[in-house]
Design a protein around this motif. Structure first.
Motif, PDB file in Angstrom:
ATOM      1  N   LEU A   1       0.814  -1.219   0.000  1.00  0.00           N
ATOM      2  CA  LEU A   1       0.000   0.000   0.000  1.00  0.00           C
ATOM      3  C   LEU A   1       0.849   1.271   0.000  1.00  0.00           C
ATOM      4  O   LEU A   1       0.306   2.358  -0.218  1.00  0.00           O
ATOM      5  N   ASP A   2       2.125   1.138   0.244  1.00  0.00           N
ATOM      6  CA  ASP A   2       2.960   2.325   0.466  1.00  0.00           C
ATOM      7  C   ASP A   2       3.018   3.230  -0.757  1.00  0.00           C
ATOM      8  O   ASP A   2       3.315   2.778  -1.871  1.00  0.00           O
ATOM      9  N   LYS A   3       2.717   4.514  -0.533  1.00  0.00           N
ATOM     10  CA  LYS A   3       2.803   5.576  -1.541  1.00  0.00           C
ATOM     11  C   LYS A   3       1.979   5.246  -2.788  1.00  0.00           C
ATOM     12  O   LYS A   3       2.392   5.485  -3.929  1.00  0.00           O
ATOM     13  N   THR A   4       0.788   4.676  -2.556  1.00  0.00           N
ATOM     14  CA  THR A   4      -0.119   4.372  -3.653  1.00  0.00           C
ATOM     15  C   THR A   4      -1.347   5.277  -3.576  1.00  0.00           C
ATOM     16  O   THR A   4      -1.598   5.937  -2.570  1.00  0.00           O
ATOM     17  N   THR A   5      -2.109   5.305  -4.666  1.00  0.00           N
ATOM     18  CA  THR A   5      -3.378   6.033  -4.693  1.00  0.00           C
ATOM     19  C   THR A   5      -4.477   5.084  -5.173  1.00  0.00           C
ATOM     20  O   THR A   5      -4.204   4.082  -5.843  1.00  0.00           O
ATOM     21  N   PHE A   6      -5.711   5.430  -4.818  1.00  0.00           N
ATOM     22  CA  PHE A   6      -6.864   4.652  -5.254  1.00  0.00           C
ATOM     23  C   PHE A   6      -7.986   5.634  -5.560  1.00  0.00           C
ATOM     24  O   PHE A   6      -8.419   6.382  -4.684  1.00  0.00           O
ATOM     25  N   ARG A   7      -8.424   5.636  -6.808  1.00  0.00           N
ATOM     26  CA  ARG A   7      -9.484   6.546  -7.258  1.00  0.00           C
ATOM     27  C   ARG A   7      -9.184   7.992  -6.843  1.00  0.00           C
ATOM     28  O   ARG A   7     -10.054   8.735  -6.385  1.00  0.00           O
ATOM     29  N   GLY A   8      -7.936   8.360  -6.998  1.00  0.00           N
ATOM     30  CA  GLY A   8      -7.512   9.723  -6.726  1.00  0.00           C
ATOM     31  C   GLY A   8      -7.211  10.025  -5.278  1.00  0.00           C
ATOM     32  O   GLY A   8      -6.783  11.135  -4.947  1.00  0.00           O
ATOM     33  N   ALA A   9      -7.418   9.049  -4.391  1.00  0.00           N
ATOM     34  CA  ALA A   9      -7.172   9.256  -2.957  1.00  0.00           C
ATOM     35  C   ALA A   9      -5.839   8.635  -2.564  1.00  0.00           C
ATOM     36  O   ALA A   9      -5.511   7.515  -2.982  1.00  0.00           O
ATOM     37  N   TYR A  10      -5.076   9.358  -1.765  1.00  0.00           N
ATOM     38  CA  TYR A  10      -3.799   8.844  -1.277  1.00  0.00           C
ATOM     39  C   TYR A  10      -4.056   7.763  -0.240  1.00  0.00           C
ATOM     40  O   TYR A  10      -4.766   7.983   0.739  1.00  0.00           O
TER      41      TYR A  10
END
Length: 341
Positions: free
Chosen positions: A49-58
């Motif tokens: 999960l580190d330094k990832t985004t999902f649907r524009g959310a950090y």
């Protein structure tokens, strides 16, 4: 297998929850000792999960974990976002929420009720609010005035859990009140009324390790709590201690202003050490924190029971990266054996 009462009490909450694949398997393929203590064993970690985004959310700033009614793990960001994770620890959905004025919260604690509503703390006021699955605010729970008047800034409601089949809500103060000793931590409860609303209950005191704050609590199901204490020191970096606390014989301190005098006859909750997580094997984990003695550790803030083990529990823990280049969003798996009551 036949479960002991303490473990059986949490079976419903974790029946559908599985140990996350990404956490249960350590990064290294080479076998290594995994014992942190006689009562705890680290099963692996994941930095996916580190330094990832999902649907524009950090996907970071993670401060709490809770198992949802469908068995999925939900992660709370202290930027007013809730991420649902799939069994591989990947985000499956994200929901935003806000306070009464539409402002973002410093959201730190999370508990999920049987009807799917989310109870979320803010450590600013401190406060506890209830939201529906879509992030709509439903109500704000009462909080004792002393916890607001005598708080230490940014050291209030950090941990949150439900006990007694969801009828008791428990919130832990990360730090002390200005009227108490600096190692004293107050833990507030609420009891569910006949109409389903939460009303203020007893408050008890817990003696933290010197220099440590309560990062998270988790109800075991027999009246006891798992308590995660966390600290940072430049000489060793992040450290964390996991205890089982028993508040059942503790004094109700709701009406007591100062707890600095230990000769006052106040009974604190008892505590039994499970493990010092800095003693866990590092498992080859990387770290960018200068002076971090055990590179496996970071700023651990979230903890949830995500499985049952013979004589104990499987926990999933998560770190808060604070969107810092030197901190990592990391999930851990930990098997713990509970002490006898």
């Amino acid at each position: 297998m036949r479960l002991r009462p303490a473990v059986a009490a949490v079976t419903t909450a974790v029946t559908a929850a599985t140990c996350l694949t990404a956490v249960a398997s350590p990064a290294s393929a080479h076998p290594a000792p995994r014992a942190c203590s006689p009562s705890a064993r680290v099963t692996g970690y994941s930095d996916a999960l580190d330094k990832t985004t999902f649907r524009g959310a950090y996907v970071g700033n993670l401060s709490a974990l809770a198992v949802d009614t469908n068995g999925r793990l939900t992660a709370l960001s202290d930027r007013s976002k809730l991420f649902t994770l799939d069994r591989h620890a990947r985000p499956a959905s994200v929901v935003s929420f806000a306070d009464e004025t539409g402002q973002q919260l410093d959201s730190e604690g999370l508990a999920i009720q049987r009807d799917g509503t989310r109870l979320i703390t803010s450590e600013t006021e401190p406060s506890v609010r209830r939201y529906d699955r879509r992030g709509r605010l439903l109500e704000r729970l009462p909080v004792p005035g002393a916890l607001q008047t005598h708080k230490v800034s940014n050291r209030t409601f950090e941990g949150l859990t439900l006990d007694d089949h969801g009828n008791t809500l428990i919130a832990s103060m990360e730090g002390w009140l200005t009227t108490d000793g600096t190692d004293t931590r107050r833990i507030q409860t609420w009891r569910r009324g006949h109409r389903g609303d939460f009303r203020l209950g007893r408050q008890f005191a817990y003696m933290g390790d010197t220099g440590y704050g309560i990062a998270e609590i988790e109800a075991i199901g027999d009246g006891r709590l798992l308590v995660l204490e966390r600290s940072f020191a430049s000489s060793v970096g992040w450290t964390a201690h996991l205890y089982v606390a028993d508040p059942r014989s503790a004094t109700n301190v709701s009406g007591i202003t100062g707890l600095a005098n230990l000769a006052s006859g106040v009974r604190f909750a008892s505590k039994t050490l499970i493990a010092r997580l800095e003693d866990c094997p590092p498992l080859g984990a990387p770290s960018k924190v200068e002076g971090q003695a055990n590179p496996l550790l970071g700023n651990i803030e979230g903890m949830a029971i995500t499985g049952l083990r013979r004589g104990g529990l499987h926990l999933t823990l998560v770190t808060d990266d604070g969107e810092s280049t030197t901190e990592i969003t990391r999930l851990y798996g930990l098997d713990v054996r509970l002490p006898r009551r």
